[in-house]
Scaffold this active site. Structure first.
Site, mmCIF file in Angstrom:
data_model
loop_
_atom_site.group_PDB
_atom_site.id
_atom_site.type_symbol
_atom_site.label_atom_id
_atom_site.label_comp_id
_atom_site.label_asym_id
_atom_site.label_seq_id
_atom_site.Cartn_x
_atom_site.Cartn_y
_atom_site.Cartn_z
ATOM 1 N N SER A 148 14.950 -13.578 -10.575
ATOM 2 C CA SER A 148 15.248 -12.394 -11.388
ATOM 3 C C SER A 148 14.221 -12.279 -12.503
ATOM 4 O O SER A 148 13.690 -13.295 -12.967
ATOM 5 C CB SER A 148 16.641 -12.504 -12.018
ATOM 6 O OG SER A 148 16.835 -11.464 -12.972
ATOM 7 N N TYR A 162 22.841 -17.615 -16.692
ATOM 8 C CA TYR A 162 22.079 -16.799 -15.739
ATOM 9 C C TYR A 162 20.587 -16.841 -16.079
ATOM 10 O O TYR A 162 19.749 -17.075 -15.203
ATOM 11 C CB TYR A 162 22.593 -15.353 -15.753
ATOM 12 C CG TYR A 162 21.994 -14.483 -14.664
ATOM 13 C CD1 TYR A 162 22.453 -14.583 -13.353
ATOM 14 C CD2 TYR A 162 20.970 -13.583 -14.932
ATOM 15 C CE1 TYR A 162 21.906 -13.800 -12.340
ATOM 16 C CE2 TYR A 162 20.420 -12.799 -13.933
ATOM 17 C CZ TYR A 162 20.889 -12.904 -12.638
ATOM 18 O OH TYR A 162 20.341 -12.129 -11.641
HETATM 19 N N1 LIG Z 1 20.944 -6.265 -8.595
HETATM 20 C C1 LIG Z 1 20.026 -6.570 -9.470
HETATM 21 O O1 LIG Z 1 19.622 -5.735 -10.273
HETATM 22 C C2 LIG Z 1 19.418 -7.945 -9.496
HETATM 23 C C3 LIG Z 1 18.359 -8.168 -10.387
HETATM 24 C C4 LIG Z 1 17.762 -9.411 -10.414
HETATM 25 C C5 LIG Z 1 18.197 -10.403 -9.558
HETATM 26 N N2 LIG Z 1 19.240 -10.172 -8.712
HETATM 27 C C6 LIG Z 1 19.635 -11.274 -7.829
HETATM 28 O O2 LIG Z 1 19.743 -10.813 -6.499
HETATM 29 C C7 LIG Z 1 20.718 -11.552 -5.796
HETATM 30 C C8 LIG Z 1 21.730 -10.603 -5.156
HETATM 31 O O3 LIG Z 1 22.332 -9.862 -6.205
HETATM 32 P P1 LIG Z 1 23.127 -8.497 -5.977
HETATM 33 O O4 LIG Z 1 22.843 -7.660 -7.165
HETATM 34 O O5 LIG Z 1 22.882 -7.957 -4.619
HETATM 35 O O6 LIG Z 1 24.628 -9.057 -6.125
HETATM 36 P P2 LIG Z 1 26.004 -8.673 -5.402
HETATM 37 O O7 LIG Z 1 26.038 -7.237 -5.066
HETATM 38 O O8 LIG Z 1 27.055 -9.232 -6.297
HETATM 39 O O9 LIG Z 1 25.956 -9.494 -4.026
HETATM 40 C C9 LIG Z 1 26.095 -10.877 -4.023
HETATM 41 C C10 LIG Z 1 26.203 -11.355 -2.593
HETATM 42 O O10 LIG Z 1 26.361 -12.786 -2.602
HETATM 43 C C11 LIG Z 1 27.592 -13.135 -1.967
HETATM 44 N N3 LIG Z 1 28.132 -14.323 -2.640
HETATM 45 C C12 LIG Z 1 28.599 -14.421 -3.905
HETATM 46 N N4 LIG Z 1 29.050 -15.682 -4.145
HETATM 47 C C13 LIG Z 1 28.830 -16.389 -2.995
HETATM 48 C C14 LIG Z 1 29.071 -17.730 -2.598
HETATM 49 N N5 LIG Z 1 29.638 -18.619 -3.449
HETATM 50 N N6 LIG Z 1 28.738 -18.113 -1.344
HETATM 51 C C15 LIG Z 1 28.193 -17.223 -0.484
HETATM 52 N N7 LIG Z 1 27.932 -15.947 -0.792
HETATM 53 C C16 LIG Z 1 28.249 -15.530 -2.043
HETATM 54 C C17 LIG Z 1 28.470 -11.890 -2.095
HETATM 55 O O11 LIG Z 1 29.505 -11.817 -1.108
HETATM 56 P P3 LIG Z 1 30.982 -12.506 -1.371
HETATM 57 O O12 LIG Z 1 31.428 -12.043 -2.712
HETATM 58 O O13 LIG Z 1 31.812 -12.037 -0.229
HETATM 59 O O14 LIG Z 1 30.738 -13.974 -1.306
HETATM 60 C C18 LIG Z 1 27.424 -10.820 -1.857
HETATM 61 O O15 LIG Z 1 27.115 -10.702 -0.492
HETATM 62 C C19 LIG Z 1 21.323 -12.522 -6.810
HETATM 63 O O16 LIG Z 1 20.715 -13.773 -6.722
HETATM 64 C C20 LIG Z 1 20.996 -11.871 -8.140
HETATM 65 O O17 LIG Z 1 20.948 -12.795 -9.199
HETATM 66 C C21 LIG Z 1 19.865 -8.969 -8.682
#
Ligand SMILES: NC(=O)c1ccc[n+]([C@@H]2O[C@H](COP(=O)([O-])OP(=O)(O)OC[C@H]3O[C@@H](n4cnc5c(N)ncnc54)[C@H](OP(=O)(O)O)[C@@H]3O)[C@@H](O)[C@H]2O)c1
Length: 263
Positions: A148, A162
């Site tokens: 991130s 985080y």
């Molecule tokens: N969106 C952004 O702007 C952004 C920016 C920078 C970095 N990121 C990074 O990108 C990645 C994805 O983020 P996102 O925004 O797409 O988040 P999200 O919409 O919350 O999706 C998270 C995914 O991870 C799964 N997950 C959560 N806990 C888990 C566990 N213990 N075991 C297995 N799967 C798990 C969730 O499904 P379940 O809940 O069913 O497990 C879901 O599929 C993360 O690492 C986040 O830090 C995101």
């Protein structure tokens, strides 16, 4: 040079944790479009299955909680029931926690550190054997950690664990890359900026307001994330090792700072 195949993933086998929604799903869809067979994993089995169905016949759901070492080993065993090798692992599943400093709890610390730092390390370790079979000098296997921009610069939110976890994962990417390169497994990372998701509700629900603070003038979309992941996963990215690619519309590397007017 055949640039028509440079970014293709035909015949490649990929696993994307957290592939049921958000950034993981954007990456899974991109890989499938380039010809890969993609396994997606997440805790909620029904949503994982639903997402796999939506992504088509080349997507298979493997529901699992990867926040523990036992969960990582279980997922590796599930994959091994289907495949004898793995070409691309995307450590994408992540969690965030934001609470004022005085109230920040051990639960919020451990939940984030376990999933964002411990899990990418131990899942890669559990899949090391399959990745070594997938990788060769001519065609290395890939591990892509989703970090991130919060690991590169501060934001105003009180997301202590985080921030620390993503900075740690950027550094861990380099250390793992240094070890695994000799097995023909290249480790890299993508540091996303603002992408709409359940985690980033601000980008999802208030995209226009968030966009005003981004040099590119918009939040990230599916193609931005899929493009970076396809580059790293495909032949095109074979010579990129240990690197973190920032995909954020310029927030980290093209935003003007403030200065004190000395005049
Ligand atoms: N969106 C952004 O702007 C952004 C920016 C920078 C970095 N990121 C990074 O990108 C990645 C994805 O983020 P996102 O925004 O797409 O988040 P999200 O919409 O919350 O999706 C998270 C995914 O991870 C799964 N997950 C959560 N806990 C888990 C566990 N213990 N075991 C297995 N799967 C798990 C969730 O499904 P379940 O809940 O069913 O497990 C879901 O599929 C993360 O690492 C986040 O830090 C995101």
């Amino acid at each position: 040079m055949d640039t028509t195949t440079l970014f293709r993933l035909d015949g490649r086998i990929a696993l994307v944790t957290g592939g049921s929604r958000g950034i993981g799903k954007m990456i899974a869809a991109g890989f499938i479009a380039q010809g890969a067979r993609v396994y997606i994993s997440s805790r909620k089995a029904d949503i994982c299955e639903e997402a796999a169905k939506e992504l088509g016949p080349n997507c298979i759901a493997l529901p699992q909680d990867v926040s523990t070492v036992a969960g990582c080993k279980a997922l590796a065993a599930q994959l091994a029931e289907h495949e004898e090798r793995l070409d691309i692992l995307v450590n994408n599943a992540g969690a965030a926690w934001g609470v004022p400093f005085e109230e920040f709890s051990e639960v919020g610390w451990d939940k984030v550190m376990d999933l964002n730092v411990k899990s990418p390390f131990f899942l890669t370790q559990a899949l090391h054997g399959l990745l070594k079979v997938g990788g060769s000098a001519a065609r290395p296997a890939k591990v892509i950690n989703i970090t991130s921009i919060d690991g590169q610069r501060l934001n105003p939110w009180e997301t202590y664990s985080y921030h620390a976890s993503k900075s740690a994962l950027i550094y861990l990417t380099k250390r793992m890359a240094a070890r695994l390169v000799r097995d023909h497994v290249n480790v890299t990372s993508i540091a996303p900026g603002a992408f709409p998701s359940d985690m980033n509700k601000a980008a999802r629900d208030h995209g226009e307001a968030i966009a005003r603070g981004i040099p590119a003038g918009r939040i990230g979309v599916d193609e931005d994330m899929a493009g970076a992941a396809i580059y790293l996963a495909s032949r095109a990215g074979d010579y990129v090792i240990g690197e973190t690619i920032t995909v954020d519309g310029g927030l980290v590397h093209a935003a003007l700072g403030t200065s004190i007017d000395a005049g």
